[in-house]
Design a protein around this motif. Structure first.
Motif, PDB file in Angstrom:
ATOM      1  N   GLU A  62      95.114  14.526 -15.633  1.00  0.00           N
ATOM      2  CA  GLU A  62      95.528  13.353 -14.851  1.00  0.00           C
ATOM      3  C   GLU A  62      94.646  12.151 -15.171  1.00  0.00           C
ATOM      4  O   GLU A  62      95.133  11.018 -15.278  1.00  0.00           O
ATOM      5  CB  GLU A  62      95.470  13.693 -13.360  1.00  0.00           C
ATOM      6  CG  GLU A  62      96.554  14.678 -12.916  1.00  0.00           C
ATOM      7  CD  GLU A  62      96.284  15.237 -11.526  1.00  0.00           C
ATOM      8  OE1 GLU A  62      95.171  14.998 -10.992  1.00  0.00           O
ATOM      9  OE2 GLU A  62      97.176  15.912 -10.984  1.00  0.00           O
ATOM     10  N   ILE A  63      93.353  12.387 -15.317  1.00  0.00           N
ATOM     11  CA  ILE A  63      92.434  11.299 -15.661  1.00  0.00           C
ATOM     12  C   ILE A  63      92.749  10.752 -17.047  1.00  0.00           C
ATOM     13  O   ILE A  63      92.791   9.535 -17.267  1.00  0.00           O
ATOM     14  CB  ILE A  63      90.971  11.794 -15.580  1.00  0.00           C
ATOM     15  CG1 ILE A  63      90.593  12.110 -14.131  1.00  0.00           C
ATOM     16  CG2 ILE A  63      90.018  10.751 -16.160  1.00  0.00           C
ATOM     17  CD1 ILE A  63      89.275  12.851 -13.984  1.00  0.00           C
ATOM     18  N   ALA A  64      92.987  11.662 -17.997  1.00  0.00           N
ATOM     19  CA  ALA A  64      93.285  11.231 -19.363  1.00  0.00           C
ATOM     20  C   ALA A  64      94.587  10.446 -19.428  1.00  0.00           C
ATOM     21  O   ALA A  64      94.724   9.506 -20.217  1.00  0.00           O
ATOM     22  CB  ALA A  64      93.354  12.449 -20.287  1.00  0.00           C
ATOM     23  N   ALA A  65      95.550  10.825 -18.600  1.00  0.00           N
ATOM     24  CA  ALA A  65      96.835  10.127 -18.603  1.00  0.00           C
ATOM     25  C   ALA A  65      96.724   8.757 -17.942  1.00  0.00           C
ATOM     26  O   ALA A  65      97.296   7.768 -18.426  1.00  0.00           O
ATOM     27  CB  ALA A  65      97.884  10.976 -17.881  1.00  0.00           C
ATOM     28  N   ALA A  66      95.973   8.665 -16.844  1.00  0.00           N
ATOM     29  CA  ALA A  66      95.894   7.409 -16.087  1.00  0.00           C
ATOM     30  C   ALA A  66      94.879   6.428 -16.677  1.00  0.00           C
ATOM     31  O   ALA A  66      95.001   5.218 -16.487  1.00  0.00           O
ATOM     32  CB  ALA A  66      95.533   7.716 -14.632  1.00  0.00           C
ATOM     33  N   ARG A  67      93.861   6.931 -17.356  1.00  0.00           N
ATOM     34  CA  ARG A  67      92.801   6.085 -17.935  1.00  0.00           C
ATOM     35  C   ARG A  67      92.227   5.082 -16.928  1.00  0.00           C
ATOM     36  O   ARG A  67      92.324   3.859 -17.101  1.00  0.00           O
ATOM     37  CB  ARG A  67      93.313   5.348 -19.165  1.00  0.00           C
ATOM     38  CG  ARG A  67      93.754   6.275 -20.288  1.00  0.00           C
ATOM     39  CD  ARG A  67      93.977   5.524 -21.581  1.00  0.00           C
ATOM     40  NE  ARG A  67      94.404   6.415 -22.655  1.00  0.00           N
ATOM     41  CZ  ARG A  67      94.428   6.089 -23.944  1.00  0.00           C
ATOM     42  NH1 ARG A  67      94.057   4.859 -24.310  1.00  0.00           N
ATOM     43  NH2 ARG A  67      94.818   6.945 -24.859  1.00  0.00           N
ATOM     44  N   PRO A  68      91.629   5.586 -15.847  1.00  0.00           N
ATOM     45  CA  PRO A  68      91.068   4.676 -14.829  1.00  0.00           C
ATOM     46  C   PRO A  68      89.916   3.852 -15.407  1.00  0.00           C
ATOM     47  O   PRO A  68      89.241   4.267 -16.362  1.00  0.00           O
ATOM     48  CB  PRO A  68      90.573   5.645 -13.749  1.00  0.00           C
ATOM     49  CG  PRO A  68      90.329   6.926 -14.476  1.00  0.00           C
ATOM     50  CD  PRO A  68      91.370   7.002 -15.534  1.00  0.00           C
ATOM     51  N   HIS A  69      89.689   2.691 -14.804  1.00  0.00           N
ATOM     52  CA  HIS A  69      88.647   1.785 -15.281  1.00  0.00           C
ATOM     53  C   HIS A  69      87.443   1.735 -14.348  1.00  0.00           C
ATOM     54  O   HIS A  69      86.404   1.166 -14.713  1.00  0.00           O
ATOM     55  CB  HIS A  69      89.211   0.367 -15.450  1.00  0.00           C
ATOM     56  CG  HIS A  69      90.245   0.264 -16.524  1.00  0.00           C
ATOM     57  ND1 HIS A  69      91.381  -0.507 -16.403  1.00  0.00           N
ATOM     58  CD2 HIS A  69      90.333   0.867 -17.749  1.00  0.00           C
ATOM     59  CE1 HIS A  69      92.109  -0.396 -17.502  1.00  0.00           C
ATOM     60  NE2 HIS A  69      91.496   0.430 -18.327  1.00  0.00           N
ATOM     61  N   THR A  70      87.571   2.294 -13.143  1.00  0.00           N
ATOM     62  CA  THR A  70      86.456   2.305 -12.191  1.00  0.00           C
ATOM     63  C   THR A  70      86.350   3.698 -11.584  1.00  0.00           C
ATOM     64  O   THR A  70      87.295   4.495 -11.639  1.00  0.00           O
ATOM     65  CB  THR A  70      86.660   1.292 -11.054  1.00  0.00           C
ATOM     66  OG1 THR A  70      87.793   1.707 -10.255  1.00  0.00           O
ATOM     67  CG2 THR A  70      86.908  -0.111 -11.591  1.00  0.00           C
ATOM     68  N   CYS A  71      85.187   3.953 -10.974  1.00  0.00           N
ATOM     69  CA  CYS A  71      85.002   5.251 -10.316  1.00  0.00           C
ATOM     70  C   CYS A  71      85.958   5.404  -9.137  1.00  0.00           C
ATOM     71  O   CYS A  71      86.417   6.515  -8.845  1.00  0.00           O
ATOM     72  CB  CYS A  71      83.556   5.396  -9.845  1.00  0.00           C
ATOM     73  SG  CYS A  71      82.374   5.709 -11.187  1.00  0.00           S
ATOM     74  N   GLU A  72      86.277   4.290  -8.468  1.00  0.00           N
ATOM     75  CA  GLU A  72      87.227   4.353  -7.361  1.00  0.00           C
ATOM     76  C   GLU A  72      88.605   4.762  -7.857  1.00  0.00           C
ATOM     77  O   GLU A  72      89.294   5.589  -7.230  1.00  0.00           O
ATOM     78  CB  GLU A  72      87.301   2.991  -6.655  1.00  0.00           C
ATOM     79  CG  GLU A  72      86.058   2.617  -5.857  1.00  0.00           C
ATOM     80  CD  GLU A  72      84.904   2.171  -6.746  1.00  0.00           C
ATOM     81  OE1 GLU A  72      85.150   1.872  -7.944  1.00  0.00           O
ATOM     82  OE2 GLU A  72      83.756   2.128  -6.252  1.00  0.00           O
ATOM     83  N   GLU A  73      89.023   4.189  -8.970  1.00  0.00           N
ATOM     84  CA  GLU A  73      90.312   4.564  -9.545  1.00  0.00           C
ATOM     85  C   GLU A  73      90.287   6.015 -10.015  1.00  0.00           C
ATOM     86  O   GLU A  73      91.266   6.750  -9.843  1.00  0.00           O
ATOM     87  CB  GLU A  73      90.650   3.640 -10.718  1.00  0.00           C
ATOM     88  CG  GLU A  73      90.955   2.207 -10.314  1.00  0.00           C
ATOM     89  CD  GLU A  73      91.217   1.317 -11.528  1.00  0.00           C
ATOM     90  OE1 GLU A  73      91.126   1.829 -12.667  1.00  0.00           O
ATOM     91  OE2 GLU A  73      91.510   0.128 -11.334  1.00  0.00           O
ATOM     92  N   LEU A  74      89.186   6.443 -10.603  1.00  0.00           N
ATOM     93  CA  LEU A  74      89.069   7.819 -11.074  1.00  0.00           C
ATOM     94  C   LEU A  74      89.206   8.801  -9.910  1.00  0.00           C
ATOM     95  O   LEU A  74      89.903   9.819 -10.015  1.00  0.00           O
ATOM     96  CB  LEU A  74      87.727   8.007 -11.780  1.00  0.00           C
ATOM     97  CG  LEU A  74      87.502   9.329 -12.520  1.00  0.00           C
ATOM     98  CD1 LEU A  74      86.572   9.119 -13.710  1.00  0.00           C
ATOM     99  CD2 LEU A  74      86.916  10.385 -11.599  1.00  0.00           C
ATOM    100  N   LYS A  75      88.552   8.491  -8.801  1.00  0.00           N
ATOM    101  CA  LYS A  75      88.627   9.376  -7.640  1.00  0.00           C
ATOM    102  C   LYS A  75      90.040   9.419  -7.066  1.00  0.00           C
ATOM    103  O   LYS A  75      90.537  10.488  -6.679  1.00  0.00           O
ATOM    104  CB  LYS A  75      87.640   8.907  -6.565  1.00  0.00           C
ATOM    105  CG  LYS A  75      87.609   9.826  -5.347  1.00  0.00           C
ATOM    106  CD  LYS A  75      86.607   9.344  -4.307  1.00  0.00           C
ATOM    107  CE  LYS A  75      86.606  10.281  -3.107  1.00  0.00           C
ATOM    108  NZ  LYS A  75      85.661   9.835  -2.056  1.00  0.00           N
ATOM    109  N   ALA A  76      90.706   8.267  -7.039  1.00  0.00           N
ATOM    110  CA  ALA A  76      92.069   8.216  -6.505  1.00  0.00           C
ATOM    111  C   ALA A  76      93.029   9.023  -7.368  1.00  0.00           C
ATOM    112  O   ALA A  76      93.927   9.698  -6.857  1.00  0.00           O
ATOM    113  CB  ALA A  76      92.530   6.768  -6.405  1.00  0.00           C
ATOM    114  N   VAL A  77      92.837   8.962  -8.672  1.00  0.00           N
ATOM    115  CA  VAL A  77      93.714   9.686  -9.598  1.00  0.00           C
ATOM    116  C   VAL A  77      93.488  11.184  -9.519  1.00  0.00           C
ATOM    117  O   VAL A  77      94.425  11.971  -9.468  1.00  0.00           O
ATOM    118  CB  VAL A  77      93.490   9.190 -11.043  1.00  0.00           C
ATOM    119  CG1 VAL A  77      94.145  10.145 -12.048  1.00  0.00           C
ATOM    120  CG2 VAL A  77      94.030   7.796 -11.215  1.00  0.00           C
TER     121      VAL A  77
END
Length: 400
Positions: free
Chosen positions: A348-363
């Protein structure tokens, strides 16, 4: 808590007055070791058959099948810190049967995982922390049968008897290694997951048993669904768990055989003897097979991936780099890689490619401590891939 203090008296609670007295003895805020025994290996409609409690050097076996109301006891337990080994199943069962909700939890299995223990079973932890060897002879017992033998009562008691001693030892180690907050977060996540768990059985998902994906056609899937429905009816009628009627492997084989054969053919010889010995059940299976063969295409299930066509596909190289980073962090902290970041979250992280730790946690829906460990290293890897041209899809068995 010493091992000696775990050897206190046992009380078998089977009368309402005893339940009330036990509830009165529980002070809010104390730690109470808890375990349950259910009959899911022997009945279709599983239920809690025993509730084991240990606190204050005393041990209690509460018998809900003795027609007692356990709600007064559960009300008091909701105000305590419950010490449970592998809490998820016990808490789900208590919630489903009585609507019970725990608020404070210490899960000893979770603590052992965070400490990097290789052997996570209760018997292994009791041996390691208390030096006591537990008997495992009651693991497959039918706990709904009465009376219970002294041997089974001893087995059930031991499931909670040493838990407080084990928890004390594990909490000490967690504190030394600075992982108390990690454990607290994970226990809170368990409580939240239990609270949000939907106990309703979804037929649209249930028939897709292990191995169903080996059946390639929609017709074969339709046949499997019909055979699964037959097994459910038979299991309910006999009040047996479905696997006691027909195992998943045989169910899938039977679906493939049904698709490949013609109407009127005899049932295959891999039908287990216990089923073949029942004329009524065998005849009902024959009817189910013929009905499944005759299903028209409009009755076939739709492919399971129809709602996932737009799901983003992660870069294979990105997945591999994140996995390598995850594994390196896990080795550094001496914990299983899946505990740092499960493979599903990694994808999921690899697919979404979050830019912040907040986005990473949400994903990923990871705990704070997990995000703190992987956040910056993962984000650096993702940023390095922002301009990369490698967008080949990850294989489905990337993390097998």
């Amino acid at each position: 808590m010493s091992v000696h203090s775990c050897q206190g008296p046992l009380h078998y609670v089977s009368q309402q007055s005893q339940v009330e007295a036990l509830a009165q003895n529980i002070e809010p805020g104390i730690s109470v070791a808890l375990d349950t025994e259910a009959d899911s290996l022997h009945h279709y409609y599983e239920k809690v058959c025993l509730i084991q409690l240990s606190f204050g050097s005393h041990h209690y076996i509460v018998d809900p099948l003795a027609k007692v109301r356990v709600e007064p006891l559960l009300e008091k337990l909701a105000q305590c810190t419950l010490v449970i080994h592998g809490a998820d199943y016990d808490l789900r069962m208590l919630r489903r049967q009585w609507g019970f909700e725990a608020h404070q939890l210490f899960d000893t299995m979770c603590a052992a995982q965070l400490l990097g223990y290789e052997e996570l079973g209760l018997a292994s932890l009791v041996k390691r922390c208390c030096g006591v060897t537990l008997c495992k002879s009651g693991q497959r017992a039918d706990w709904s049968r009465r009376p219970l033998s002294p041997k089974l009562i001893e087995y059930a008691t031991n499931d909670s008897r040493y838990l407080l001693c084990v928890a004390e030892r594990l909490e000490h180690e967690l504190r030394i290694r600075g992982r108390v907050e990690w454990h607290r977060e994970m226990c809170q996540r368990i409580l939240e997951n239990v609270k949000c768990h939907n106990t309703a059985r979804s037929e649209a998902r249930q028939w897709r048993v292990k191995g169903w994906h080996t059946l390639k056609s929609s017709r074969a899937h339709a046949i499997l669904r019909e055979l699964w429905q037959w097994r459910e009816r038979e299991a309910q009628h006999a009040d047996l768990p479905p696997f006691r009627i027909l195992g998943n492997e045989v169910l899938v084989r039977l679906a493939a055989w049904t698709e490949a054969t013609s109407a009127g053919d005899s049932l295959p010889d891999f039908i287990p003897p216990h089923l073949a010995s029942s004329a009524r059940r065998l005849e009902s299976l024959r009817r189910a097979v013929e009905h499944a063969r005759a299903l028209p295409p409009e009755k076939w299930p739709r492919p399971s991936h129809v709602n996932c066509k737009q799901a983003p596909k992660p870069s294979k190289s990105l997945c591999e780099e994140l996995k390598a980073c995850r594994d390196e962090i896990a080795a550094k902290y001496d914990v299983p890689p899946q505990l740092i970041t499960p493979s599903t979250a990694l994808l999921e992280i690899a697919a979404a490619r979050p830019h912040t730790c907040e986005e990473l946690k949400a994903v990923s829906k990871l705990c704070n401590w997990q995000v703190e460990l992987i956040g910056e290293p993962f984000l650096r890897i993702i940023r390095a891939h922002e301009h990369a041209s490698d967008v080949s899809p990850a294989s489905s068995n990337l993390f097998d």
